[in-house]
Scaffold this active site. Structure first.
Site, PDB file in Angstrom:
ATOM      1  CG  ASP A  63      -7.431  20.396  42.192  1.00 14.98           C
ATOM      2  OD1 ASP A  63      -7.920  20.015  41.116  1.00 14.98           O
ATOM      3  OD2 ASP A  63      -8.099  20.847  43.132  1.00 14.98           O
ATOM      4  CG  ASP A 110      -9.218  21.700  47.366  1.00 13.34           C
ATOM      5  OD1 ASP A 110      -9.012  21.292  46.209  1.00 13.34           O
ATOM      6  OD2 ASP A 110     -10.287  22.218  47.717  1.00 13.34           O
ATOM      7  CG  ASP A 139      -7.312  16.973  44.587  1.00 13.32           C
ATOM      8  OD1 ASP A 139      -7.394  16.643  43.390  1.00 13.32           O
ATOM      9  OD2 ASP A 139      -7.678  18.074  45.016  1.00 13.32           O
TER      10      ASP A 139
END
Length: 621
Positions: free
Chosen positions: A322, A512, A516
């Site tokens: 990410d 994080d 996610d």
């Protein structure tokens, strides 16, 4: 050494002296009758082996017959019955030496993890309504209460600094020796050690959900999730030990029946076969290797929730990231101010900060932070949906927004093609300049990509940000591939498409945020940022980085691969030696002394190899 280990060492030394004395007496007085010789050797035999004999008997009584104690008991008692008194004592003596060595190695590994227990807080200083302090158990402190942390004390609970300034030592949590600043409004995590300032902290999480409690729980329960290699060894030992016992029995009985005689020789070969067959090297060294890997990684702030995830990480060929909060800091900053001709950077920045002063948008916040001493005041401020803001600043109409706002107002402007969010500024219909705002890339993000590429790992970035921003970050960090403008569902579909390609091995995803969590659970290995990451992401992940450092991913993979390398080395070495010596023992080439090496010697070498996972050199960035 523990008290029990010291006792075992004393028994070994006493038995060794008695064994040497028996060998001297029986050697000098070679004509001694066999009962006297047997008595001379039985004394050191029982000194060193009484516990093995007792465990073997208790195993038979409880139906757990086939274990290493049973093998040692049968082999050594059989050797004594055949008149091989010295060899019987020697096998038991060296077996106990190997057991002591193994116990010490495992204890050292456990102590390395037990060091984590030092982060467990003993108490908390709870501030009462009248300002007095009461020492209580951290589990008794409710959320919202105020605690006081004195210099040198551990922070017992997660919270936010209410008053005071200090530095925090987070080495026990993150492996990072550099102190962190603690100021009013900043979040602090339990397990950190307060420096030289007094802190008043508002508790934000109960002890059970605090950082220190979660770390201890993860490490203590990591052994419950076994790797395939560990499960293989467990199943292997379950079938292997009975098989070799029956093979030894067949070796002792069938050849004499078929060939007619030679019972003593074949029984001796069978006993040698039993000693060689003991699977201690595998049963002990494989779990010890994983234990050392998990413990060593935890000292670096990398929490692996089980040896199965360590094994999966070792076979990972693709790491998907990410962007925001993982590769970038997730904090917007003014990176460039470009004034139009005839204007200054200070003028552009002050007017932009003033116009955005009433907005709560992160972009507006970054502008105000870039110009904290702005003295201009805005009036009649209003937001223009999807375009920006309009405000009166010192009687002048100021527009601050994107290119659509400039076009809608018919203002000729100079486009800025920088990577990030561009805020264009106009005053009374005239273009003043632009401000580029970007999310800062983490200092170690490039190091993380370089480390993974050196290990042959493909890197991919998934983000909901624009293609221009994603392309800029990917180019800056050297990421192999990226996909932008993705919703959470889109990320899952992209990960599933990557998972379908098994040619590169397992896939790990690092993120994080709450959004996610689905991807973290879908990936072969989910890696969460633990310092600022959401609780949902941390719970869904298999590996947690306590300091949000993406470079630790490459370190975790190196630790995992080193761990699996040692596991495979021990499996091949132990099984290879066992098979070779079993064949040599069956045909009468290997004697009892060879058997001692095949059992105790191989175990010691395998354990020594396993303890390499405890070396600090394995855990360096």
């Amino acid at each position: 050494m523990t008290k029990k280990q010291k006792k075992t060492l004393r028994r070994i030394l006493v038995a060794a002296v008695l064994y040497a004395a028996a060998a001297v007496v029986c050697g000098v007085f070679a004509g001694l009758p066999w009962p006297v010789q047997a008595l001379c050797y039985l004394i050191p035999y029982f000194v060193i082996g009484y516990d093995v004999l007792r465990k073997a008997v208790m195993g038979v009584v409880h139906g757990e017959v086939f274990d290493e104690n049973f093998l040692m008991a049968v082999a050594t008692v059989g050797a004594m019955c055949l008149g091989e008194y010295g060899e019987g004592v020697a096998v038991m003596l060296f077996y106990q030496v190997g057991e002591l060595f193994q116990s010490y190695a495992v204890g050292k590994s456990r102590r390395s993890i037990a060091g984590l227990m030092d982060i467990r807080p003993d108490s908390a200083n709870l501030e009462e309504a009248d300002g007095s302090l009461r020492t209580v158990d951290p589990e008794e402190v409710p959320v919202g209460a105020v605690i006081v942390v004195r210099p040198g004390e551990k922070i017992p609970l997660d919270g936010t600094v209410l008053e005071g300034e200090s530095t925090l030592n987070t080495a026990a949590l993150t492996g990072e020796s550099r102190p962190r600043a603690a100021r009013p409004g900043q979040a602090v995590i339990s397990g950190s050690v307060n420096g030289d300032g007094l802190l008043r902290v508002t508790v934000t999480k109960a002890y059970g959900q605090s950082t220190v409690a979660r770390i201890l729980d993860l490490v203590e329960n990591s052994s419950l999730k076994k790797a395939k290699a560990e499960n293989f060894i467990t199943k292997f030992a379950r079938y292997y030990t009975p098989a070799v016992c029956f093979a030894a029995l067949a070796l002792a009985v069938l050849p004499p029946l078929v060939l007619g005689g030679g019972w003593a020789m074949w029984v001796k070969r069978a006993l040698t076969f039993l000693v060689i067959s003991c699977p201690c090297a595998l049963v002990i060294s494989i779990p010890l290797t994983f234990f050392g890997g998990i413990g060593g990684a935890s000292r670096c702030g990398i929490l692996v929730k089980g040896s199965n995830y360590l094994e999966a990480l070792a076979h990972t060929g693709t790491v998907v990231f990410d962007k925001t909060g993982t590769l970038t800091k997730g904090v917007f900053r003014v990176s460039r101010v470009t004034p139009a001709p005839g204007h200054t950077e200070k003028e552009v920045l002050e007017l932009a900060a003033a116009a955005e002063s009433y907005s709560s948008h992160p972009i507006s916040k970054s502008l105000r932070e870039a110009c904290p001493d702005c003295s201009l005041r805005a009036e009649d401020a209003r937001e223009i949906a999807g375009q920006g803001v309009s405000a009166l600043v010192n009687g002048r109409r100021v527009l601050a927004g994107n290119a659509k706002l400039m076009q809608a107002e018919g203002i000729a402007f100079i486009p800025d093609d920088g990577v990030g969010t561009v805020v264009y500024l106009a005053c009374d219909g005239a273009f003043l300049g632009s401000v580029l705002i970007a999310d800062e890339v983490k200092e170690t993000a490039r190091q993380a990509m370089d480390s993974l590429h050196r290990q042959g790992v493909r890197t991919v970035m998934l983000t909901g940000d624009s293609k221009a921003v994603a392309a800029g970050v990917a180019a800056q960090l050297g990421i192999d591939d990226f996909h932008a403008e993705l919703l959470p569902d889109d990320k899952v579909r992209r990960v599933e498409a990557l998972l379908a390609d098994k040619s590169r091995g397992n896939l790990a995803f690092a993120g994080d945020g709450i959004n996610d969590a689905p991807v973290l659970m879908r990936a072969d290995v989910g890696i969460a940022m633990g310092a600022l990451g959401s609780d949902a992401a941390i719970e869904a992940a298999d590996v947690v980085l306590m300091d949000d450092d993406p470079a630790k991913i490459g370190l975790a993979m190196r630790v995992a691969r080193r761990c699996m390398g040692i596991v495979y080395q021990n499996i091949v070495f132990a099984l290879g030696i066992k098979i070779l010596f079993l064949l040599l023992g069956a045909v009468g080439i290997a004697n009892m002394w060879w058997a001692v090496f095949a059992d105790v010697g191989v175990m010691v070498l395998a354990v020594l190899n396993a303890t390499r996972m405890l070396s600090t050199r394995a855990y360096r960035l």
